[in-house]
Design an enzyme around this catalytic site. Structure first.
Site: not given
Length: 504
Positions: A8, A102, A104, A109
């Protein structure tokens, strides 16, 4: 390497020639620019519980940065004015390659799909850079101003954002055993996995400009273990979200690493960690590798200008971080070398070669390690321009090393060793990794997106003939079951056929 892993990455975002921006708004708009059609929120947040702790309890709250209250107040004001829902702020996209894209809070991210092959993971990590760069180009055209994205971990004003490497592992390993084995490794791993940074930083801001160190994240760790990720960060994160059968698996959510531009550094970071996890599962890591004063040590290793990187073990033994890593390497060579997999052989060979080179001459690794490549870049520039190491010009070059624009990022101007090809990266933009549950997710999104009512890492809920049918993906963490489901998906011309094949 017989496990699922993923990365991530939160990206820094700014606008060209803008000193101050609303990072949350710009991040939201960037993510929305991924697709031109209307955004349809389908991500199911009920599958997420960042408060659940691996030590057997649920935390009351998470620790926040000191200026978080001011940011929350600004967020409430903006969201009320623009009438943004939580789903619109997150702007979750589930991609056809199985990844998640998306917002964050104040950072775009990209979460890679779960991979079971190390080199697939490197390709998907690099694919994330290209996806976000294309979003930036689209957003820049609409805005009439260039959006710049950086794959780094600090803004030089006391804020750090993460790159988390994740590994599925056996639940039967007690948490204290995991902590005992992995924390010392994380502390010394930065000698080859660090991204390099100009300056020593705290939550109050840049404390010591001009001091070059190994890691962008080391300054921001204050406790040994906790569930927090944004403040009072732990070396070992205890978040308990396996996204798999919790009776069999836990997920090591590693937050103590930097975001790497180098393909080689990414592969070595994840590959060595996966092997150490295998050693921990086999109970091969001795207590003698535990380090005294872990919080101080992760910083002193990063800051050490001598590159001797001396550490002290719990039993009072002094040794270099290189020799500490060699202890892990020797265990892996002894207990894991008979696997015969190409990935394992590659990691063991490169791990040993890198440690030997670090001991002999770290600068010989310019083409492989981020911190070395960046140091060479800054040294060369400082010498040619006659500037001091605390000059703001060098700090801007530090940042530009992480610019993900292939035509402008300084990383891409250095002849770095490649692990994957451009063709493999392009393939990863559009294709999920074979043999994994991410394949099922990505192909389902690609073929049956209009029938998807909700989706998360653990499941997909389809609407079939007016009724909902949930496909639980927990069991697909196991390769054999993933193969069965993926085969059923490939053979199904419609969602109805798929549901029948899966007998749901």
């Amino acid at each position: 390497m017989e496990r699922l892993f993923g990365i991530e990455t939160e990206y820094g975002i700014t606008l060209e020639n803008e000193a101050h921006i609303d990072a949350v708004k710009q991040s939201v708009e960037l993510i929305k620019s991924y697709r031109q059609e209307d955004f349809r929120p389908v991500w199911d947040y009920r599958g997420e519980d960042p408060l659940r702790d691996e030590r057997g309890f649920r935390a009351d709250t998470l620790s926040n940065h000191p200026d978080e209250k001011e940011e929350e107040a600004r967020d409430r004001k903006r969201n009320k004015k623009e009438q943004l829902s939580f789903a619109e702020i997150k702007s979750d996209h589930i991609l056809v390659n199985g990844a998640r894209l998306y917002n964050d809070h104040a950072h775009p991210e990209y979460s890679t799909p779960e991979c079971s092959n190390l080199f697939d993971l490197v390709a998907h990590d690099k694919a994330g850079e290209r996806i976000l760069h294309r979003c930036a180009e689209t957003r820049s055209q609409k805005l009439g101003k260039r959006v710049l994205l950086y794959k780094n971990n600090t803004d030089f004003h006391g804020h750090s954002y993460g790159c988390h490497d994740n590994y599925l592992m056996a639940r039967e390993v007690p948490f204290e055993t995991l902590k005992l084995g992995i924390m010392p490794f994380f502390i010394t791993r930065q000698i080859f996995a660090g991204a390099g940074k100009l300056g020593i930083e705290t939550e109050a801001g840049l404390a010591t400009p001009g001091h070059y160190q190994l890691s962008q994240r080391a300054d921001f760790f204050h406790v040994e273990a906790s569930v927090d990720t944004m403040h009072n960060r732990p070396i070992v994160n205890t978040r308990d979200e396996p996204h798999a059968d919790a009776s069999k698996f836990r997920r090591l959510h590693g937050i103590a690493g930097d975001a790497n531009m180098s393909e080689y550094a990414t592969a070595l970071k994840v590959g060595t960690t996966a092997l150490v996890i295998a050693l921990i599962e086999q109970r091969r890591v001795p207590a003698s590798l535990a380090l005294a004063n872990p919080i101080d040590t992760i910083k002193t290793v990063s800051h050490d200008q001598t590159y001797r990187w001396m550490v002290m073990t719990d039993d009072g033994k002094s040794m270099s971080a290189i020799d500490h890593q060699r202890e892990y390497l020797a265990l892996a060579q002894k207990h894991l070398d008979d696997v015969g997999a190409f990935e394992t052989d590659w990691v063991l060979t490169e791990w040993e070669d890198t440690l030997n080179a670090l001991e002999k001459d770290p600068m010989s690794l310019i083409d492989r390690l981020d911190w070395v490549a960046k140091k060479w870049l800054l040294e060369t520039f400082a010498e040619e321009e006659g500037v001091a190491w605390d000059d703001a010009w060098l700090q801007s070059l530090d940042l530009e090393y992480h610019n993900i624009d292939i035509d402008e990022g300084l990383y891409y101007g250095i002849p770095m060793r490649r692990i994957v090809t451009d063709e493999q990266i392009e393939a990863a933009l559009h294709n999920p990794p074979a043999g994994t549950r991410a394949y099922f997710r990505g192909r389902a999104v690609d073929r049956f997106s209009e029938s998807i009512k909700a989706i998360q890492w653990d499941s997909i809920t389809f609407t079939v003939n007016g009724r909902t049918r949930e496909v639980n993906l927990n069991a697909l963490a196991e390769a054999e079951i993933a193969h069965q489901y993926n085969e059923a998906l490939d053979e199904s011309p419609t969602v109805e056929t798929l549901i029948k094949k899966l007998r749901l």
